[in-house]
Scaffold this active site. Sequence first.
Site, PDB file in Angstrom:
ATOM      1  N   LYS A 130      53.692 -24.626 -41.962  1.00 54.03           N
ATOM      2  CA  LYS A 130      54.696 -25.255 -41.084  1.00 54.03           C
ATOM      3  C   LYS A 130      54.017 -25.943 -39.902  1.00 54.03           C
ATOM      4  CE  LYS A 130      55.809 -20.993 -38.541  1.00 54.03           C
ATOM      5  NZ  LYS A 130      55.287 -21.358 -37.231  1.00 54.03           N
ATOM      6  N   CYS A 187      57.376 -18.424 -32.445  1.00 58.10           N
ATOM      7  CA  CYS A 187      57.658 -18.780 -33.844  1.00 58.10           C
ATOM      8  C   CYS A 187      58.630 -17.824 -34.525  1.00 58.10           C
ATOM      9  CB  CYS A 187      56.346 -18.876 -34.616  1.00 58.10           C
ATOM     10  SG  CYS A 187      55.370 -20.283 -34.062  1.00 58.10           S
ATOM     11  N   ASP A 196      53.257 -16.161 -39.369  1.00 57.11           N
ATOM     12  CA  ASP A 196      52.028 -16.621 -38.672  1.00 57.11           C
ATOM     13  C   ASP A 196      51.000 -15.541 -38.341  1.00 57.11           C
ATOM     14  OD1 ASP A 196      53.403 -18.970 -38.807  1.00 57.11           O
ATOM     15  OD2 ASP A 196      53.533 -19.322 -36.652  1.00 57.11           O
TER      16      ASP A 196
HETATM   17  C1  C5J Z   1      53.518 -18.741 -32.870  1.00 56.97           C
HETATM   18  C2  C5J Z   1      52.588 -20.041 -31.087  1.00 56.97           C
HETATM   19  N1  C5J Z   1      53.215 -18.366 -34.102  1.00 56.97           N
HETATM   20  N2  C5J Z   1      52.745 -19.075 -30.189  1.00 56.97           N
HETATM   21  N3  C5J Z   1      52.868 -19.839 -32.382  1.00 56.97           N
HETATM   22  O1  C5J Z   1      54.304 -18.135 -32.192  1.00 56.97           O
HETATM   23  O2  C5J Z   1      52.160 -21.120 -30.752  1.00 56.97           O
END
Ligand code: C5J
Length: 224
Positions: free
Chosen positions: A130, A163, A25
């Site tokens: 995702k 995540c 991400d």
């Molecule tokens: C991730 C989030 N990538 N913090 N997403 O951790 O919402």
Amino acid sequence: MAVIAAQPYDYPLPSTTGLALLIIDMQRDFLEPGGFGAALGNDVTRLQAIVPTVQRLQSAFRQLGLPILQTVEGHRPDLADCPPSKYERGQSVLKIGDPGPMGRILVLGEPGNQIIAELAPQPGEKVIEKPGKGAFYNTNLEFLLKTHNISHLILAGVTTEVCVQTTMREANDRGYECLLVEDATASYFPEFKQATLAMVRAQGGIVGWTATADQVLAALQGQG
Ligand code: C5J
């Protein structure tokens, strides 16, 4: 057997193929002002600090011809894959799907949903879209790993306790040997990052291993 010097003990590398880098991400929505992360009131500069370290890992894996997979968190434009619980949560000024400075927040294909330019994937490098926090939920990640005989995952990305940790736990339960790179992962909350690193490697590595990028690169370059 080659190993990465790691905590809580040396991480055994697979003898031939089987190792991949999984970058979670590193998308504009989380790292740049005006995205989902900032809309939730977070300081995005904390996440930007790891970009050079993730780049070093990415370059080394490319040079060694090892697979690199990246993920992005995002939803279909009609939000059919966004549960009401996720949509409603947080009372933020911008909700998922709302128009923001980088297009619709957390919607696939929008400018904010792109991986930051510094880490843009090269042709052939897979990007897994995702809808959830974990990269195995409602994706073909497990299929991809199986078809490419990948058993060992080096994890990097954001955010450590959301995540990244969710994905690492999902992978651990599926039998993958996971190592989280300490200085290639970040959180909006530094104390949550440290707690995650500690809980991953507690109890003899109950979720996996942690090591610095230098330790990972020293081991991989020693192999080459
Ligand atoms: C991730 C989030 N990538 N913090 N997403 O951790 O919402």
